[in-house]
Motif scaffolding. Structure first.
Motif, PDB file in Angstrom:
ATOM      1  N   ILE A  47      10.507  15.635   9.742  1.00  0.00           N
ATOM      2  CA  ILE A  47      11.689  14.822  10.036  1.00  0.00           C
ATOM      3  C   ILE A  47      12.637  14.990   8.860  1.00  0.00           C
ATOM      4  O   ILE A  47      12.318  14.600   7.736  1.00  0.00           O
ATOM      5  N   ARG A  48      13.801  15.573   9.111  1.00  0.00           N
ATOM      6  CA  ARG A  48      14.699  15.934   8.028  1.00  0.00           C
ATOM      7  C   ARG A  48      15.553  14.745   7.560  1.00  0.00           C
ATOM      8  O   ARG A  48      15.886  14.653   6.388  1.00  0.00           O
ATOM      9  N   ASN A  49      15.946  13.860   8.483  1.00  0.00           N
ATOM     10  CA  ASN A  49      16.831  12.767   8.068  1.00  0.00           C
ATOM     11  C   ASN A  49      16.025  11.651   7.405  1.00  0.00           C
ATOM     12  O   ASN A  49      14.809  11.571   7.527  1.00  0.00           O
ATOM     13  N   ALA A  69       0.826  -1.216   0.000  1.00  0.00           N
ATOM     14  CA  ALA A  69       0.000   0.000   0.000  1.00  0.00           C
ATOM     15  C   ALA A  69       0.858   1.262   0.000  1.00  0.00           C
ATOM     16  O   ALA A  69       0.487   2.270  -0.610  1.00  0.00           O
ATOM     17  N   LEU A  70       2.031   1.207   0.666  1.00  0.00           N
ATOM     18  CA  LEU A  70       2.901   2.392   0.752  1.00  0.00           C
ATOM     19  C   LEU A  70       3.927   2.439  -0.370  1.00  0.00           C
ATOM     20  O   LEU A  70       4.766   3.346  -0.400  1.00  0.00           O
ATOM     21  N   ASN A  71       3.885   1.449  -1.283  1.00  0.00           N
ATOM     22  CA  ASN A  71       4.841   1.371  -2.391  1.00  0.00           C
ATOM     23  C   ASN A  71       6.276   1.288  -1.872  1.00  0.00           C
ATOM     24  O   ASN A  71       7.178   1.959  -2.350  1.00  0.00           O
ATOM     25  N   LEU A  72       6.470   0.432  -0.863  1.00  0.00           N
ATOM     26  CA  LEU A  72       7.799   0.183  -0.308  1.00  0.00           C
ATOM     27  C   LEU A  72       8.158  -1.279  -0.527  1.00  0.00           C
ATOM     28  O   LEU A  72       7.307  -2.086  -0.885  1.00  0.00           O
ATOM     29  N   MET A 111       2.753   7.033  11.777  1.00  0.00           N
ATOM     30  CA  MET A 111       3.695   8.003  12.324  1.00  0.00           C
ATOM     31  C   MET A 111       4.700   8.477  11.269  1.00  0.00           C
ATOM     32  O   MET A 111       5.003   9.674  11.184  1.00  0.00           O
ATOM     33  N   TYR A 112       5.196   7.566  10.444  1.00  0.00           N
ATOM     34  CA  TYR A 112       6.319   7.897   9.570  1.00  0.00           C
ATOM     35  C   TYR A 112       5.918   8.070   8.106  1.00  0.00           C
ATOM     36  O   TYR A 112       6.788   8.148   7.248  1.00  0.00           O
ATOM     37  N   ILE A 138       7.032   0.894   7.735  1.00  0.00           N
ATOM     38  CA  ILE A 138       6.087  -0.229   7.664  1.00  0.00           C
ATOM     39  C   ILE A 138       5.597  -0.600   9.060  1.00  0.00           C
ATOM     40  O   ILE A 138       4.415  -0.903   9.250  1.00  0.00           O
ATOM     41  N   ALA A 139       6.489  -0.547  10.062  1.00  0.00           N
ATOM     42  CA  ALA A 139       6.097  -0.921  11.424  1.00  0.00           C
ATOM     43  C   ALA A 139       5.138   0.106  12.022  1.00  0.00           C
ATOM     44  O   ALA A 139       4.186  -0.260  12.713  1.00  0.00           O
ATOM     45  N   PHE A 140       5.376   1.406  11.756  1.00  0.00           N
ATOM     46  CA  PHE A 140       4.517   2.470  12.294  1.00  0.00           C
ATOM     47  C   PHE A 140       4.028   3.348  11.144  1.00  0.00           C
ATOM     48  O   PHE A 140       4.495   4.481  10.962  1.00  0.00           O
TER      49      PHE A 140
END
Length: 488
Positions: free
Chosen positions: A283-285, A247-250, A298-299, A293-295
């Motif tokens: 979040i710059r880095n 779903a996140l294209n990862l 949040m990310y 994928i785990a959260f």
């Protein structure tokens, strides 16, 4: 004017005709057999196929229409042929067969049901014997595919195969003491078919196994079963994690890659970015793929259609034992790293001499006895019971329903584990492709619609155009090849 007898006769005829319509056999396909058909000898269909040859004779010119009409059933005939394929531990498999009177089509009229743990154990022994065979190369020979060329007519069974002695079945030598619970029936065509206590009867639909039988079957199938006991091994490598990655294209490292689910994600969207959104954390880095994928909420900026996988399951402390001579309960150095002697040098263990003397002299009164003193800690079956409790399906069951042989995933769990990094690239790519198919199949599967079952072969068997017999599987295969060759 009609007499009384004539009126009674007429009434009886009307009554008979009315009841024959009400209770008579309904006619289907223009003809219906009233009784069960007698089984024909195998020579009957053999002669039909041989006489028809390639249909070049003028006396078979009217049969060509039937052969062409049977063309649409050829895929089903091939499917039933593959479904009933003999296993390596069988020397010959005879299958119930239904065939057309002109020899236009031949079907395997059987569904190969089996006891799931027995089938897994049989393939486990095949793994061992085939590895030995591959090592020794005594009977190994590569087969050329396809066995028949397009223009080459298939072999005739009666001329080439009937008198040839089949090769020996591949069967592992069982030990009469260790494998005693399954020694007598393990390689039978239908194991336990004659035992009413363990199989429901000739219909072969339900099974029940004893603890000793399951333990031996589990040991024989160990080659095919994963050693992983802890489900935390599959963290970020399970079905829901793959759904989220898709779903996140990862792409999870070592996992499958998919086409983007949403194509409206633009990095340089000026109307909506992190600078004009007051509720966004910047979040710059670089964020790691595993974090995203785990959260996912949040990310990721816009998580859609994500699935939340379990973060953690309680750790298991069960250790699979390889040594059958070990007792059921013992101290394993993996989970019991502390030595079994007392360390008197540490400060916490230092006691007064008087206290030690008191402890040494202390005795319980004679009437006091430990609880469950007469109950043994373990029996001969305890270690087998513990092993089967932690075993994967179907070895954690004592009873169940029969399944078709092709429905049982023998090594279906292998590709769901992480591919070892020392494997060649082509193997790792194969793992990824299998994982991708597995995820897509799970995503796109729908619950089956309730349909009225229609039995094709039952309807064929009721007509006068089909006969039943029992044939060797190889003969059915050669007949289907011949029929397809003639149709084309």
């Amino acid at each position: 004017e009609k007499s009384r007898e004539d009126l009674l006769d007429e009434k009886a005829r009307k009554w008979q005709s009315l009841n024959s319509k009400r209770y008579g056999e309904k006619r289907k396909f223009g003809y219906q057999e009233s009784t069960k058909k007698a089984e024909m000898p195998p020579e009957h269909v053999r002669k039909i196929i041989k006489d028809h040859g390639d249909l070049s004779s003028r006396k078979f010119r009217h049969d060509k229409r039937a052969w062409l009409g049977a063309l649409k059933y050829i895929p089903h005939a091939v499917y039933k042929l593959i479904e009933n394929m003999p296993m390596p531990w069988e020397q010959v498999r005879n299958v119930n067969t239904i065939y057309h009177t002109t020899g236009a089509i031949t079907f395997c009229n059987a569904v190969p049901f089996c006891i799931e743990p027995v089938y897994m154990a049989q393939w486990g022994t095949m793994w061992i014997t085939m590895r030995r065979e591959k090592r020794d190369r005594r009977h190994f020979k590569r087969m050329r595919f396809p066995p028949f060329d397009d223009e080459e007519p298939p072999l005739d069974y009666g001329d080439n195969v009937l008198d040839v002695e089949p090769l020996e079945a591949i069967q592992m030598q069982l030990d009469e003491q260790e494998d005693a619970p399954i020694f007598d029936w393990f390689y039978d065509a239908k194991p336990l078919a004659d035992t009413k206590q363990q199989v429901n009867g000739p219909t072969y639909r339900r099974w029940r196994l004893t603890l000793a039988q399951q333990a031996v079957l589990f040991r024989l199938s160990n080659q095919l079963i994963s050693d992983l006991q802890d489900s935390n091994y599959f963290y970020l490598f399970d079905k829901k994690s793959f759904y989220t990655a898709k779903a996140l294209n990862l792409s999870i490292p070592g996992g499958p890659k998919f086409e983007p689910l949403y194509r409206d994600i633009h990095a340089d969207d000026d109307d909506w970015n992190e600078f004009n959104d007051i509720g966004k954390i910047i979040i710059r880095n670089q964020i790691r793929t595993e974090y995203r994928i785990a959260f996912p909420f949040m990310y990721n900026s816009r998580p859609r259609r994500v699935a939340i996988a379990p973060y953690h399951t309680p750790a298991t402390t069960y250790i699979k034992t390889d040594d059958p001579d070990l007792p059921a309960f013992y101290y394993d150095p993996i989970v019991n790293p502390l030595p079994a002697y007392r360390n008197t040098t540490s400060s916490s263990e230092v006691c007064d001499e008087d206290d030690e003397a008191d402890i040494a002299e202390f005795r319980l009164p004679d009437p006091v006895k430990p609880l469950l003193e007469d109950t043994p800690l373990f029996t001969d079956d305890t270690s087998n019971g513990i092993a089967l409790y932690w075993a994967p399906r179907p070895f954690n069951l004592r009873s169940g329903n029969m399944r078709r042989m092709q429905d049982i995933p023998i090594v279906g769990t292998w590709f769901r584990e992480h591919c070892p990094s020392n494997h060649p690239v082509k193997v790792r790519v194969s793992y990824q492709k299998l994982l991708k198919c597995w995820v897509l199949n799970n995503l796109h599967s729908r619950p089956p619609r309730s349909l009225k079952k229609k039995y094709l072969f039952k309807e064929f068997g009721k007509t006068k155009f089909f006969h039943v017999t029992e044939l060797d599987w190889v003969e059915i295969g050669l007949q289907v090849c011949r029929q397809g060759y003639n149709m084309l």
